[in-house]
Write a protein that holds these residues in place. Structure first.
Motif, mmCIF file in Angstrom:
data_model
loop_
_atom_site.group_PDB
_atom_site.id
_atom_site.type_symbol
_atom_site.label_atom_id
_atom_site.label_comp_id
_atom_site.label_asym_id
_atom_site.label_seq_id
_atom_site.Cartn_x
_atom_site.Cartn_y
_atom_site.Cartn_z
ATOM 1 N N SER A 6 -1.674 22.699 -35.357
ATOM 2 C CA SER A 6 -2.867 22.226 -35.673
ATOM 3 C C SER A 6 -3.557 21.213 -35.612
ATOM 4 O O SER A 6 -2.153 20.296 -35.364
ATOM 5 C CB SER A 6 -3.230 22.977 -37.302
ATOM 6 N N ASP A 7 -4.453 20.882 -35.805
ATOM 7 C CA ASP A 7 -5.024 19.225 -35.453
ATOM 8 C C ASP A 7 -4.396 18.362 -36.505
ATOM 9 O O ASP A 7 -4.353 17.215 -36.784
ATOM 10 C CB ASP A 7 -6.276 18.956 -35.228
ATOM 11 N N SER A 8 -3.952 19.008 -37.815
ATOM 12 C CA SER A 8 -3.229 18.195 -38.798
ATOM 13 C C SER A 8 -1.758 18.163 -38.817
ATOM 14 O O SER A 8 -1.161 17.861 -39.759
ATOM 15 C CB SER A 8 -3.774 18.774 -40.405
ATOM 16 N N GLY A 9 -1.298 18.903 -37.760
ATOM 17 C CA GLY A 9 0.138 18.738 -37.489
ATOM 18 C C GLY A 9 1.146 20.127 -37.843
ATOM 19 O O GLY A 9 2.291 20.046 -37.968
ATOM 20 N N VAL A 10 0.354 21.181 -38.446
ATOM 21 C CA VAL A 10 1.010 22.148 -38.983
ATOM 22 C C VAL A 10 1.265 23.267 -38.032
ATOM 23 O O VAL A 10 0.273 23.708 -37.025
ATOM 24 C CB VAL A 10 0.032 22.927 -40.175
ATOM 25 N N LYS A 11 2.329 24.076 -38.011
ATOM 26 C CA LYS A 11 2.705 24.858 -37.119
ATOM 27 C C LYS A 11 2.032 26.164 -37.677
ATOM 28 O O LYS A 11 2.412 26.433 -38.488
ATOM 29 C CB LYS A 11 4.177 24.869 -37.140
ATOM 30 N N MET A 12 1.142 26.529 -36.547
ATOM 31 C CA MET A 12 0.394 27.838 -36.972
ATOM 32 C C MET A 12 0.872 29.055 -36.136
ATOM 33 O O MET A 12 0.203 30.066 -36.456
ATOM 34 C CB MET A 12 -1.000 27.475 -36.721
ATOM 35 N N GLY A 13 1.796 28.967 -35.292
ATOM 36 C CA GLY A 13 2.221 30.213 -34.649
ATOM 37 C C GLY A 13 3.500 29.861 -33.791
ATOM 38 O O GLY A 13 3.487 28.740 -33.348
ATOM 39 N N HIS A 14 4.329 31.031 -33.649
ATOM 40 C CA HIS A 14 5.392 30.392 -32.925
ATOM 41 C C HIS A 14 5.868 31.718 -32.114
ATOM 42 O O HIS A 14 5.865 32.940 -32.460
ATOM 43 C CB HIS A 14 6.624 30.357 -33.867
ATOM 44 N N GLY A 15 6.501 31.349 -30.840
ATOM 45 C CA GLY A 15 6.903 32.344 -30.052
ATOM 46 C C GLY A 15 8.024 32.110 -29.249
ATOM 47 O O GLY A 15 8.501 30.809 -29.101
ATOM 48 N N VAL A 16 8.692 32.971 -28.221
ATOM 49 C CA VAL A 16 10.027 32.670 -27.542
ATOM 50 C C VAL A 16 9.764 33.192 -26.345
ATOM 51 O O VAL A 16 9.161 34.206 -26.045
ATOM 52 C CB VAL A 16 11.225 33.294 -28.431
ATOM 53 N N TYR A 17 10.205 32.323 -25.242
ATOM 54 C CA TYR A 17 9.959 32.985 -24.010
ATOM 55 C C TYR A 17 11.521 32.946 -23.485
ATOM 56 O O TYR A 17 12.181 31.862 -23.327
ATOM 57 C CB TYR A 17 9.021 31.980 -23.044
ATOM 58 N N LEU A 18 12.006 34.019 -23.217
ATOM 59 C CA LEU A 18 13.540 34.357 -22.738
ATOM 60 C C LEU A 18 13.480 34.369 -21.085
ATOM 61 O O LEU A 18 12.338 35.161 -20.690
ATOM 62 C CB LEU A 18 14.175 35.191 -23.493
ATOM 63 N N PHE A 19 14.508 34.030 -20.312
ATOM 64 C CA PHE A 19 14.050 33.940 -18.820
ATOM 65 C C PHE A 19 15.609 34.004 -18.245
ATOM 66 O O PHE A 19 16.753 33.433 -19.000
ATOM 67 C CB PHE A 19 13.012 33.046 -18.302
ATOM 68 N N ALA A 72 10.301 19.112 -22.848
ATOM 69 C CA ALA A 72 9.351 19.397 -24.032
ATOM 70 C C ALA A 72 8.244 18.766 -23.434
ATOM 71 O O ALA A 72 7.789 18.043 -22.716
ATOM 72 C CB ALA A 72 9.599 18.568 -25.079
ATOM 73 N N TYR A 73 6.941 19.859 -23.631
ATOM 74 C CA TYR A 73 5.616 19.555 -23.104
ATOM 75 C C TYR A 73 4.727 20.052 -24.251
ATOM 76 O O TYR A 73 5.072 20.785 -25.087
ATOM 77 C CB TYR A 73 5.497 20.589 -21.888
ATOM 78 N N TRP A 74 3.490 19.530 -23.644
ATOM 79 C CA TRP A 74 2.461 20.049 -24.890
ATOM 80 C C TRP A 74 1.215 19.909 -24.034
ATOM 81 O O TRP A 74 0.944 19.550 -22.840
ATOM 82 C CB TRP A 74 2.271 19.150 -26.105
ATOM 83 N N ALA A 75 0.248 20.885 -24.491
ATOM 84 C CA ALA A 75 -1.113 21.149 -23.814
ATOM 85 C C ALA A 75 -2.282 21.152 -24.925
ATOM 86 O O ALA A 75 -1.956 21.866 -25.897
ATOM 87 C CB ALA A 75 -1.194 21.984 -22.955
ATOM 88 N N PRO A 76 -3.076 20.576 -24.925
ATOM 89 C CA PRO A 76 -4.526 20.698 -25.531
ATOM 90 C C PRO A 76 -5.071 22.175 -25.338
ATOM 91 O O PRO A 76 -5.396 22.773 -24.464
ATOM 92 C CB PRO A 76 -5.435 19.598 -25.278
ATOM 93 N N LEU A 77 -5.445 22.581 -26.664
ATOM 94 C CA LEU A 77 -5.817 24.005 -26.618
ATOM 95 C C LEU A 77 -7.626 24.145 -26.354
ATOM 96 O O LEU A 77 -8.067 23.274 -27.162
ATOM 97 C CB LEU A 77 -5.508 24.992 -27.902
ATOM 98 N N LEU A 78 -7.909 25.283 -25.853
ATOM 99 C CA LEU A 78 -9.466 25.277 -25.745
ATOM 100 C C LEU A 78 -9.435 26.846 -26.158
ATOM 101 O O LEU A 78 -8.908 27.566 -26.108
ATOM 102 C CB LEU A 78 -9.798 25.147 -24.420
ATOM 103 N N PRO A 79 -10.920 27.162 -26.554
ATOM 104 C CA PRO A 79 -11.266 28.415 -26.953
ATOM 105 C C PRO A 79 -11.040 29.461 -25.673
ATOM 106 O O PRO A 79 -11.474 28.905 -24.423
ATOM 107 C CB PRO A 79 -12.583 28.240 -27.368
ATOM 108 N N SER A 80 -10.808 30.617 -25.857
ATOM 109 C CA SER A 80 -10.413 31.456 -24.730
ATOM 110 C C SER A 80 -11.831 31.972 -24.043
ATOM 111 O O SER A 80 -12.931 32.036 -24.607
ATOM 112 C CB SER A 80 -9.736 32.740 -25.219
ATOM 113 N N ASP A 81 -11.997 32.018 -22.771
ATOM 114 C CA ASP A 81 -13.162 32.642 -22.018
ATOM 115 C C ASP A 81 -13.388 33.931 -22.502
ATOM 116 O O ASP A 81 -14.686 34.480 -22.203
ATOM 117 C CB ASP A 81 -13.100 32.423 -20.675
#
Length: 89
Positions: A28-41, A78-87
């Motif tokens: 979140s914009d206040s730094g709180v983790k709001m959701g988590h997922g794992v990508y295995l490959f 490690a990477y990050w990207a700003p979120l936008l509302p889904s189309d």
């Protein structure tokens, strides 16, 4: 679905947890983790395109998207990207 508003979700973080695993986190914009997922490959297919595609699928579940050219490195693996509302909303 998410229990927070579009205004609260700020970024997705993509971080290698171990070989063959990337952790995906909505923050979140206040730094709180709001959701988590794992990508295995398969380690033989480890490239930025796959991680970004997995992260896009992950954030779509919460009603968001991000622009691939907005992804920023945040140290090694490690990477990050700003979120936008889904189309699709």
């Amino acid at each position: 679905m998410a229990d927070f508003t579009a205004a609260q979700a700020a970024v997705v973080r993509i971080e290698r947890a171990e070989e063959g695993r990337w952790d995906l986190t909505l923050i979140s914009d206040s730094g709180v983790k709001m959701g988590h997922g794992v990508y295995l490959f398969d380690a033989a297919h480890d490239d930025a395109e796959d991680e970004q595609a997995a992260a896009l699928d992950f954030v779509r579940e919460y009603g968001f998207r991000f622009e691939r050219d907005a992804v920023q490195a945040d140290g090694p693996d490690a990477y990050w990207a700003p979120l936008l509302p889904s189309d699709q909303q």
